[in-house]
Write a protein that holds these residues in place. Structure first.
Motif, PDB file in Angstrom:
ATOM      1  N   ARG A 152       1.058  -1.160  -0.079  1.00  0.00           N
ATOM      2  CA  ARG A 152      -0.024   0.217   0.018  1.00  0.00           C
ATOM      3  C   ARG A 152       0.508   1.443  -0.120  1.00  0.00           C
ATOM      4  O   ARG A 152       0.932   2.438  -0.485  1.00  0.00           O
ATOM      5  CB  ARG A 152      -1.066  -0.102   1.141  1.00  0.00           C
ATOM      6  CG  ARG A 152      -2.179  -1.082   1.056  1.00  0.00           C
ATOM      7  CD  ARG A 152      -3.206  -0.335   2.188  1.00  0.00           C
ATOM      8  NE  ARG A 152      -4.194  -1.802   2.585  1.00  0.00           N
ATOM      9  CZ  ARG A 152      -5.323  -1.216   2.349  1.00  0.00           C
ATOM     10  NH1 ARG A 152      -5.446  -0.459   3.517  1.00  0.00           N
ATOM     11  NH2 ARG A 152      -6.271  -3.134   2.812  1.00  0.00           N
ATOM     12  N   ARG A 153       2.068   1.419   0.808  1.00  0.00           N
ATOM     13  CA  ARG A 153       2.296   2.482   1.107  1.00  0.00           C
ATOM     14  C   ARG A 153       3.842   2.301   0.212  1.00  0.00           C
ATOM     15  O   ARG A 153       3.449   3.525  -0.816  1.00  0.00           O
ATOM     16  CB  ARG A 153       4.068   2.432   2.201  1.00  0.00           C
ATOM     17  CG  ARG A 153       3.244   2.655   2.745  1.00  0.00           C
ATOM     18  CD  ARG A 153       2.703   3.998   3.497  1.00  0.00           C
ATOM     19  NE  ARG A 153       3.153   4.708   3.548  1.00  0.00           N
ATOM     20  CZ  ARG A 153       3.084   5.819   2.766  1.00  0.00           C
ATOM     21  NH1 ARG A 153       1.507   6.374   2.844  1.00  0.00           N
ATOM     22  NH2 ARG A 153       3.629   6.532   2.692  1.00  0.00           N
ATOM     23  N   ARG A 170       2.179   1.477  -3.514  1.00  0.00           N
ATOM     24  CA  ARG A 170       1.078   1.884  -5.022  1.00  0.00           C
ATOM     25  C   ARG A 170       1.039   3.474  -3.944  1.00  0.00           C
ATOM     26  O   ARG A 170       1.057   4.398  -4.967  1.00  0.00           O
ATOM     27  CB  ARG A 170       0.197   1.348  -4.412  1.00  0.00           C
ATOM     28  CG  ARG A 170       0.042   0.091  -5.026  1.00  0.00           C
ATOM     29  CD  ARG A 170      -1.395  -0.790  -5.221  1.00  0.00           C
ATOM     30  NE  ARG A 170      -1.865  -0.182  -4.199  1.00  0.00           N
ATOM     31  CZ  ARG A 170      -2.995  -1.150  -4.190  1.00  0.00           C
ATOM     32  NH1 ARG A 170      -3.435  -1.673  -3.779  1.00  0.00           N
ATOM     33  NH2 ARG A 170      -3.699  -0.554  -2.541  1.00  0.00           N
ATOM     34  N   ASN A 171       0.977   3.493  -2.836  1.00  0.00           N
ATOM     35  CA  ASN A 171       0.613   5.155  -2.777  1.00  0.00           C
ATOM     36  C   ASN A 171       2.259   6.815  -2.987  1.00  0.00           C
ATOM     37  O   ASN A 171       1.431   7.056  -3.290  1.00  0.00           O
ATOM     38  CB  ASN A 171       0.003   5.656  -0.923  1.00  0.00           C
ATOM     39  CG  ASN A 171       0.407   7.382  -0.772  1.00  0.00           C
ATOM     40  OD1 ASN A 171       1.175   7.330  -0.299  1.00  0.00           O
ATOM     41  ND2 ASN A 171      -0.901   7.892  -0.982  1.00  0.00           N
ATOM     42  N   ASN A 172       3.156   5.869  -2.797  1.00  0.00           N
ATOM     43  CA  ASN A 172       4.309   6.574  -3.097  1.00  0.00           C
ATOM     44  C   ASN A 172       4.693   6.969  -4.673  1.00  0.00           C
ATOM     45  O   ASN A 172       4.825   8.325  -5.278  1.00  0.00           O
ATOM     46  CB  ASN A 172       5.182   5.898  -2.636  1.00  0.00           C
ATOM     47  CG  ASN A 172       5.323   6.220  -1.545  1.00  0.00           C
ATOM     48  OD1 ASN A 172       5.158   6.888  -0.184  1.00  0.00           O
ATOM     49  ND2 ASN A 172       6.741   5.179  -0.732  1.00  0.00           N
ATOM     50  N   ALA A 180       1.510   6.937  -6.257  1.00  0.00           N
ATOM     51  CA  ALA A 180       0.288   7.685  -6.836  1.00  0.00           C
ATOM     52  C   ALA A 180       1.193   9.319  -6.597  1.00  0.00           C
ATOM     53  O   ALA A 180       1.010  10.174  -7.236  1.00  0.00           O
ATOM     54  CB  ALA A 180      -0.718   7.516  -6.301  1.00  0.00           C
ATOM     55  N   VAL A 181       1.648   9.327  -5.793  1.00  0.00           N
ATOM     56  CA  VAL A 181       2.056  10.773  -5.447  1.00  0.00           C
ATOM     57  C   VAL A 181       3.726  11.485  -5.781  1.00  0.00           C
ATOM     58  O   VAL A 181       3.119  12.235  -6.901  1.00  0.00           O
ATOM     59  CB  VAL A 181       3.054  10.667  -3.664  1.00  0.00           C
ATOM     60  CG1 VAL A 181       3.314  11.742  -3.611  1.00  0.00           C
ATOM     61  CG2 VAL A 181       1.479  10.625  -2.676  1.00  0.00           C
TER      62      VAL A 181
END
Length: 149
Positions: free
Chosen positions: A68-69, A71-73, A75-76
């Protein structure tokens, strides 16, 4: 023709009560209405997709957390790159419009000068024509007077 209507309220499901209305002798089918089930009536209805997700504390060492981290990174990063690109595109467009504006202003100056020169030529020509034309009424009266003698 008398209309008799009945309202039945179903129990609250997911924070929403549904009112069923039956119209007797009207022949029209009525659509159920959704109303908030809270006492104040101001609650928000939560979609089913959001209801099932509960935020549970995650173990920072778990694979799911790391995925999740990651994927979030990503996306950011993607969002920031997109923002930078949009800012660069806007700046480029501003510069193009400034250049075009300068070209158009130079063209306006040139056309204004040309218009001034053409106006001056026209007025000079019109003035010369007015000076060269003699009144014809004085010539005609003198000729006709001489012819009658």
């Amino acid at each position: 023709m008398s209309k008799v209507s009945q309202q039945n309220t179903t129990p609250s499901v997911n924070g929403i009560s549904v009112i069923h209305t039956q119209a007797h002798a009207s022949g029209l089918q009525q659509v159920p209405q959704l109303v908030p089930a809270g006492p104040g009536g101001g609650g928000k209805a939560v979609p089913p997709s959001k209801q099932s997700k509960k935020s549970l504390p995650m173990d920072r060492n778990s694979d799911e957390y790391r995925q999740r981290r990651e994927r979030n990174n990503m996306a950011v990063k993607k969002s920031r790159l997109k923002s930078k690109q949009k800012a660069q595109d806007t700046l480029q467009r501003v510069n193009q419009l400034k250049e075009e504006n300068e070209r158009l202003e130079a063209k306006i100056k040139l056309l204004t000068k040309e218009l001034s020169v053409l106006k001056d030529l026209f007025l000079e020509h019109a003035h010369n024509l007015a000076d060269n034309v003699q009144p014809s009424s004085t010539e005609n009266t003198t000729d006709s007077d001489n012819a009658g003698q």
